[in-house]
Design an enzyme around this catalytic site. Structure first.
Site: not given
Ligand code: FPP
Ligand code: ZN
Length: 431
Positions: A233, A276, A279, A282, A284-285, A337, A344, A347
């Protein structure tokens, strides 16, 4: 699109080759993916109708007003972040520094006093006054204080107790728990390495076996998972890689497998990144994934892969900027996102951080910028390891390296109360 000086990827051809093909098999995932692509197509078509010159614009003033207000007042929607208040300080202050908006000294001082109240008497920072210390708000608080970058802000941090706290969450296998009695994942190694290096409390003993533990998180996909054996991820991959950079051991990763994984996470139609495989995109990535590229670029170069690191940098910088500027901006300020989602501060921070990465990195010459749209869209560069502006990293390192590293006689899991503490200081921080 004749006559347009810098043709945009989406304006060239956003209808066919780059869109998702389900091969006649519908799944929940394929339906969601197509829905997102349609919403992006819609955003672009509305944009094309409204503007003669398709140069996406960063809504600076709107973002500035949204951020400025957030420093003083948050709506009820933020109640659920009551245990993440230092994060709000970091997200807002970092967004403002990227926009090159100065923080008034009275506001900076108020933030320092608030974060001092979040500091735990046993070291580290909690999500709010009177709560337990936790590595995530500790990272956010130290970053926020380094962004402020004044004697007052540096002096908030009790470095001896910070080191005590870091020992209290260190595990014998090299990993860290997020808080005493809490969960282990690779975020904690990054948060610990980040705050320890910035404040000069990093000792080899504190990070003994941490590199090996992080390396176990890289899986067959090439990216890193939260703990060994799970799915790769972007959030965890960034944390693990940046922690290894701090520890000087990023060369121990399979760098080419990691590069292949991360570049495959940039969506060919949307231009933004997914977190990942399979998916959705978004905003934030834009930081968690694209931020890996400067780290990898440097690591590969150091490994003698100059040919690979000289090539056009595998991140489509323009496509990423297009996604952020066209699909992630709320017209009244703040970023989000994907189309249809609310703005927010999280983001806003990570979309702007990713936009900065896309503008400043990814080229043969790391100092060369690729700004989509006018110069007005230009953000300040961000440090790809700490995600604060590089001069603030340099200033903090300079400040804390003048101070000695606190004596380190501790053991993993040691209670943070070993050191006799000053009772006045504890009551000060909790008042
Ligand atoms: C999946 O969310 C998200 C995670 C499993 C964790 C993500 C980790 C970070 C963003 C790093 C954080 C960093 C610090 C420094 C604390 P989801 O399943 O809602 O999202 P997805 O579908 O995009 O994977
Ligand atoms: Zn996000």
């Amino acid at each position: 699109m004749d006559g347009v000086p810098t043709p945009l990827r989406c304006f060239r051809d956003c209808h066919s080759a780059e869109m998702f093909v389900d091969d006649g098999v519908q799944t929940v995932t394929s339906v969601e993916q197509k829905k997102v692509e349609r919403s992006i197509e819609e955003v672009i078509s509305v944009y094309k109708q409204m503007h003669n010159l398709p140069q996406p614009t960063l809504l600076r003033e709107q973002h500035y007003q949204y951020l400025k207000k957030g420093l003083r007042h948050l709506s009820d929607a933020y109640e659920c972040l009551d245990a993440s208040r230092p994060w709000l300080c970091f997200w807002i202050l970092h967004s403002l520094e990227l926009l090159e908006e100065p923080i008034p000294s009275a506001v900076a001082s108020d933030v320092c006093q608030f974060l001092a109240r979040c500091q735990s008497p046993t070291g580290g920072f909690a999500g709010g006054p009177g709560q337990h210390a936790h590595l995530a708000p500790t990272y956010a608080a130290v970053n926020a204080l380094c962004i402020i970058g004044t004697e007052e802000s540096y002096n908030v941090i009790d470095r001896e107790k910070l080191l005590d706290f870091l020992w209290s969450v260190k595990q014998p296998d090299g990993s860290f728990v997020m808080h005493v009695g809490g969960e282990v994942d690779v975020r904690s190694a990054y948060c610990a390495a980040s705050v320890a290096s910035l404040t000069n409390v990093l000792t080899p003993k504190l990070f003994e076996d941490t590199t090996n533990w992080i390396l176990r998180c890289q899986n067959w996909e090439g990216g890193l998972s939260g703990v060994p054996g799970l799915e790769a991820h972007g959030g965890y991959t960034f944390c693990g890689t940046a922690a290894l950079v701090i520890l000087g051991n990023e060369h121990m990763l399979d760098l080419k497998a990691l590069l292949r994984w991360v570049v495959s996470r940039q969506m060919r139609f949307e231009g933004g990144f997914q977190g990942r495989c399979n998916k959705l995109v978004d905003g934030c990535y834009s930081f968690w994934q694209a931020g890996l590229l400067p780290l990898l670029h440097r690591a590969l170069f150091k490994e003698g892969e100059s040919e690979l690191s000289r090539q056009q940098w595998m991140l489509d910088q323009r496509a990423l900027q297009e996604y952020i500027l066209l699909c992630c901006q709320n017209p009244t300020g703040g970023l989000l996102d994907k189309p249809g989602k609310s703005r927010d501060f999280y983001h806003t921070c990570y979309c702007l951080s990713g936009l900065s990465i896309a503008q400043h990195f990814g080229n043969v010459d790391l100092h060369h910028e690729t700004i989509l749209g006018s110069e007005e869209n230009r953000l300040a560069p961000t440090h790809p390891v700490y995600n604060i502006c590089p001069e603030k990293v340099a200033k903090a390192l300079q400040h804390f390296h003048r101070l000695p590293v606190p004596e380190d006689r501790r053991q993993p899991g040691a209670p943070a109360t070993d050191r006799p503490s000053d009772p006045d200081a504890a009551s000060d921080t909790l008042s």
